[in-house]
Design an enzyme around this catalytic site. Structure first.
Site, PDB file in Angstrom:
ATOM      1  N   LYS A  76       0.831  -1.203   0.000  1.00  0.00           N
ATOM      2  CA  LYS A  76       0.000   0.000   0.000  1.00  0.00           C
ATOM      3  C   LYS A  76       0.866   1.253   0.000  1.00  0.00           C
ATOM      4  O   LYS A  76       0.686   2.155  -0.831  1.00  0.00           O
ATOM      5  CB  LYS A  76      -0.938   0.002   1.205  1.00  0.00           C
ATOM      6  CG  LYS A  76      -1.855   1.234   1.255  1.00  0.00           C
ATOM      7  CD  LYS A  76      -2.781   1.200   2.446  1.00  0.00           C
ATOM      8  CE  LYS A  76      -2.059   1.638   3.701  1.00  0.00           C
ATOM      9  NZ  LYS A  76      -2.987   1.819   4.850  1.00  0.00           N
TER      10      LYS A  76
ATOM     11  N   ASP B 190      -6.484   1.042   0.596  1.00  0.00           N
ATOM     12  CA  ASP B 190      -6.626   1.372   2.012  1.00  0.00           C
ATOM     13  C   ASP B 190      -8.016   0.948   2.476  1.00  0.00           C
ATOM     14  O   ASP B 190      -8.756   0.282   1.746  1.00  0.00           O
ATOM     15  CB  ASP B 190      -6.371   2.858   2.253  1.00  0.00           C
ATOM     16  CG  ASP B 190      -7.513   3.754   1.786  1.00  0.00           C
ATOM     17  OD1 ASP B 190      -8.395   3.278   1.035  1.00  0.00           O
ATOM     18  OD2 ASP B 190      -7.532   4.933   2.183  1.00  0.00           O
TER      19      ASP B 190
END
Length: 267
Positions: free
Chosen positions: A149, A167
């Site tokens: 991420k 996310d």
């Protein structure tokens, strides 16, 4: 109140037409088509979406993204000006006084773990990459505090390398939209990669995250005030009464978001 017909096709009466629940796309082709329709609509909704973390250099963004774990971007942006002025290079982070660094980032939460990651990041970049943050996924994820991420945030926004950032907001939305049933962020990322062209990956992430923060909230999404309601099989998870839904819409884009569904700014 807006006049004419909004981009969504709903009449601008202040009482949008009843939304028919969309069916969840069941085949890979249907999911791909739905994902691309959503991407196109998100581009109308948030044409100017950007990374909401302030940064100047790739290293700044890597550090800011580490700090953003379990913390709002607004809070991180309050902390980073002093931090970036104090620590300008990987060597600065590698040699940081731990107590001083922890104090500077304390308000972002989990500050001891974050300090460990940031110091480790500085040392890793200094020792293994000649003091330059690498611009590729394989190398970035070997550094302390950098998972996929974080790496995709850095690559997409500091290096111009497309990547989907999964996310909590994006993961929640793509499941509500029926694009995936996966909960593992890596699996979600790879499924979305197959549905969208690489050129869309970074901006799709930004725009979906914007939508999750402003309209499609975790506990009470603003369904009746949602520009994407016609494409959403989860419509009805939040209020379907326009006035109640409109109150849930947040952010500086609020007048634009309400106008797109034929609603006036609440008094």
């Amino acid at each position: 109140m807006p006049t004419g017909k909004p981009a969504s096709g709903r009449p601008a009466t202040g009482k949008p037409a009843r939304v028919k629940r969309a069916t969840a796309p069941l085949t890979p082709l249907a999911r791909t088509r739905r994902a691309r329709k959503l991407a196109a609509q998100l581009a109308l909704e948030f044409p100017d979406a950007v990374c909401e973390l302030d940064f100047t250099t790739p290293l700044d963004l890597a550090v800011a993204t580490i700090l953003a774990a379990q913390c709002t971007d607004v809070r991180v942006n309050m902390v980073t000006p002093a931090l970036f002025a104090r620590y300008r290079s990987p060597a600065d982070y590698a040699g940081a006084d731990r107590a001083e660094l922890e104090e500077m980032i304390r308000t972002t939460g989990f500050f001891r773990n974050k300090a460990n990651s940031i110091i480790g990041l500085g040392r890793g970049v200094l020792e293994r990459f000649d003091g330059e943050l690498p611009g590729n996924l394989d190398d970035l994820v070997t550094l302390p505090g950098i998972g996929r991420k974080t790496a995709n945030v850095v690559l997409g926004n500091a290096f111009g390398v497309p990547g989907i950032t999964v996310d909590t907001h994006l993961g929640r939305l793509v499941r509500r939209w029926g694009l995936t049933s996966q909960t593992d962020p890596v699996k979600v990322e790879l499924e979305l990669n197959a549905m969208l062209p690489p050129a869309d990956w970074t901006m799709f992430s930004h725009r979906a995250i914007y939508h999750g923060r402003r309209v499609c909230h975790a506990k009470k999404p603003a369904c009746a005030a949602c520009f994407l309601a016609d494409l959403c099989p989860s419509v009805g998870s939040g209020p379907m009464e326009p006035t109640l839904a409109a109150k849930l819409v947040a952010g500086q884009e609020r007048p634009h978001l309400l106008a797109m569904v034929g609603l006036a700014e609440a008094e």
